[in-house]
Design a protein around this motif. Structure first.
Motif, PDB file in Angstrom:
ATOM      1  N   UNK A 299       0.823  -1.205   0.000  1.00  0.00           N
ATOM      2  CA  UNK A 299       0.000   0.000   0.000  1.00  0.00           C
ATOM      3  C   UNK A 299       0.855   1.251   0.000  1.00  0.00           C
ATOM      4  N   UNK A 300       1.935   1.225   0.814  1.00  0.00           N
ATOM      5  CA  UNK A 300       2.820   2.397   0.849  1.00  0.00           C
ATOM      6  C   UNK A 300       3.497   2.613  -0.496  1.00  0.00           C
ATOM      7  N   UNK A 301       3.889   1.510  -1.132  1.00  0.00           N
ATOM      8  CA  UNK A 301       4.545   1.614  -2.428  1.00  0.00           C
ATOM      9  C   UNK A 301       3.564   2.134  -3.484  1.00  0.00           C
ATOM     10  N   UNK A 302       2.325   1.659  -3.433  1.00  0.00           N
ATOM     11  CA  UNK A 302       1.313   2.124  -4.384  1.00  0.00           C
ATOM     12  C   UNK A 302       1.031   3.606  -4.182  1.00  0.00           C
ATOM     13  N   UNK A 303       0.940   4.055  -2.933  1.00  0.00           N
ATOM     14  CA  UNK A 303       0.693   5.468  -2.651  1.00  0.00           C
ATOM     15  C   UNK A 303       1.846   6.340  -3.140  1.00  0.00           C
ATOM     16  N   UNK A 304       3.077   5.846  -2.949  1.00  0.00           N
ATOM     17  CA  UNK A 304       4.233   6.611  -3.420  1.00  0.00           C
ATOM     18  C   UNK A 304       4.252   6.703  -4.932  1.00  0.00           C
ATOM     19  N   UNK A 305       3.981   5.580  -5.606  1.00  0.00           N
ATOM     20  CA  UNK A 305       3.982   5.587  -7.070  1.00  0.00           C
ATOM     21  C   UNK A 305       2.894   6.506  -7.630  1.00  0.00           C
TER      22      UNK A 305
END
Length: 409
Positions: A5-11
């Motif tokens: 989720x954190x990676x998706x939000x950053x992307x």
């Protein structure tokens, strides 16, 4: 929030301007859909009230065969007493008894066929909008006996004015010859020629005497505060009435079945327009996610070379779309709810609507309907379509091969 989720939000915020443009399109679409659907649902209530207002009412008590046949002998016994029972014992004020017949109306110069209605002068204004549309003279009063109020077109056809006498010839309930003379005290201008051409209101007592009705009538007309109160109101009213086998309690849908069909048809045509708007937003999401996948081809190639499965990368892209759609959904619903909440109190009107409304004795503003259906129907459709739009970019990931992907420019 897990790593995915954190990676998706950053992307999602790598290109914040592009993301905000897409989210902004979703927000605009959602606010517009909430407003339009709520306004449309509110206009349907107004449309129903306006259609039922002149004559039908929200519900009626009739003889079980009267709606289909409309014969004079299919009547309601003790009509005025039954109306008083509904008003007094049950507590509904907007109730009026009517008797309806057809006769040949004659003035000194001309004769025309009319539908003549015997009404309770004190209560008819509570169930009908016609008493408020008197253009000349006045409406009936409780003290009137042989008075009549006619439509503008009928008055023109008969060449009758205030104070003129009109003779009626017809058949009574018992098959006898019915004849009477009434004096014109008012002329109604409803703006609807077909209605004004055949409209004639006389006191109920005079009608019953002339047409040998006794104490019978044909309709007990009931009007509720608004259309939303009809279903619960009738559910509470029905058990308190002893109608026997001959009488029935009918709601507006049974009285005017074509009205609901018109509403359904209008809603279907409106959703064609809404569908185009939703598709435009879906293509915007598709474009955003496809560009995101294409410009990260090398990155995805490295991730595949390191052993990450394509399905996991596809889920990452899907999660980005879900976050973007959820952001557009939440802000759009909140914005739309604020607009609808304000207009539900202040009302919404088109230019020139006040003049038209005053002419037809109608409300001059439309009040959007505040409901879960109006608030969520459109935005949820946008949300689902946005998620489906991300399927193609996500499926492209399964076609990637590590080495060619890392060499992509």
């Amino acid at each position: 929030m897990n790593v995915g989720s954190r990676l998706a939000w950053r992307n999602l915020w790598r290109h914040s301007r592009r993301t905000w443009l897409t989210v902004g399109a979703m927000i605009f679409c959602n606010v517009l859909l909430v407003f339009m659907i709520s306004l449309q649902l509110g206009s349907y209530g107004m449309m129903i009230d306006n259609s039922l207002g002149p004559f039908t009412g929200h519900a009626q008590i009739q003889h079980k065969d009267y709606l289909d046949d409309g014969k004079m002998r299919q009547s309601v016994p003790a009509a005025a007493a039954l109306a008083q029972q509904v008003r007094g014992d049950i507590g509904l004020e907007s109730v009026s008894a009517r008797a309806v017949g057809f006769a040949l109306a004659s003035s000194e110069e001309r004769s025309f066929g009319v539908q003549i209605s015997g009404v309770q002068a004190a209560y008819e204004p509570l169930v009908s909008t016609l008493p408020g549309l008197v253009a000349q003279g006045r409406y009936l009063s409780e003290s009137d006996n042989d008075a009549i109020v006619i439509g503008r077109v009928l008055a023109t056809n008969l060449r009758a004015t205030l104070g003129d006498e009109i003779t009626f010839l017809g058949s009574g309930r018992d098959g006898s010859f019915a004849a009477g003379v009434a004096t014109v005290v008012g002329i109604v201008d409803s703006g609807i020629d077909d209605l004004d051409r055949a409209m004639a209101h006389v006191p109920l007592g005079w009608f019953q005497e002339v047409f040998a009705m006794g104490d019978h009538g044909h309709q007990i007309v009931i009007r509720f505060a608004d259309i939303d109160a009809v279903t619960p109101g009738l559910a509470a009213l029905a058990p308190q009435l002893d109608l026997g086998d001959e009488l029935v309690l009918l709601d507006w849908d049974a009285l005017l079945p074509g009205l609901r069909q018109a509403i359904t048809s209008d809603m279907a045509s409106a959703w064609m327009m809404y569908g185009v708007l939703v598709l435009l937003v879906a293509f915007s999401v598709l474009n955003t996610q496809l560009m995101s996948v294409l410009e990260r081809t090398r990155e995805f190639g490295v991730m595949l070379a390191l052993g990450m499965k394509p399905s996991r990368i596809a889920r990452l892209v899907g999660m980005e779309t879900l976050m973007m759609a959820a952001l557009g959904l939440s802000i759009g619903v909140l914005g739309g709810a604020a607009v609808v909440a304000y207009l539900s109190v202040a009302g919404f009107h088109f230019p020139g609507m006040e003049e038209m409304a005053s002419q037809f004795n109608l409300p001059d503003r439309i009040y959007p309907e505040v409901s879960a259906l109006g608030l969520l129907w459109g935005p949820l459709t946008v949300f689902v379509m946005s998620v489906f739009a991300a399927l193609y970019p996500a499926l492209r990931i399964f076609r990637l091969r590590p080495v060619p992907a890392m060499r992509a420019v």
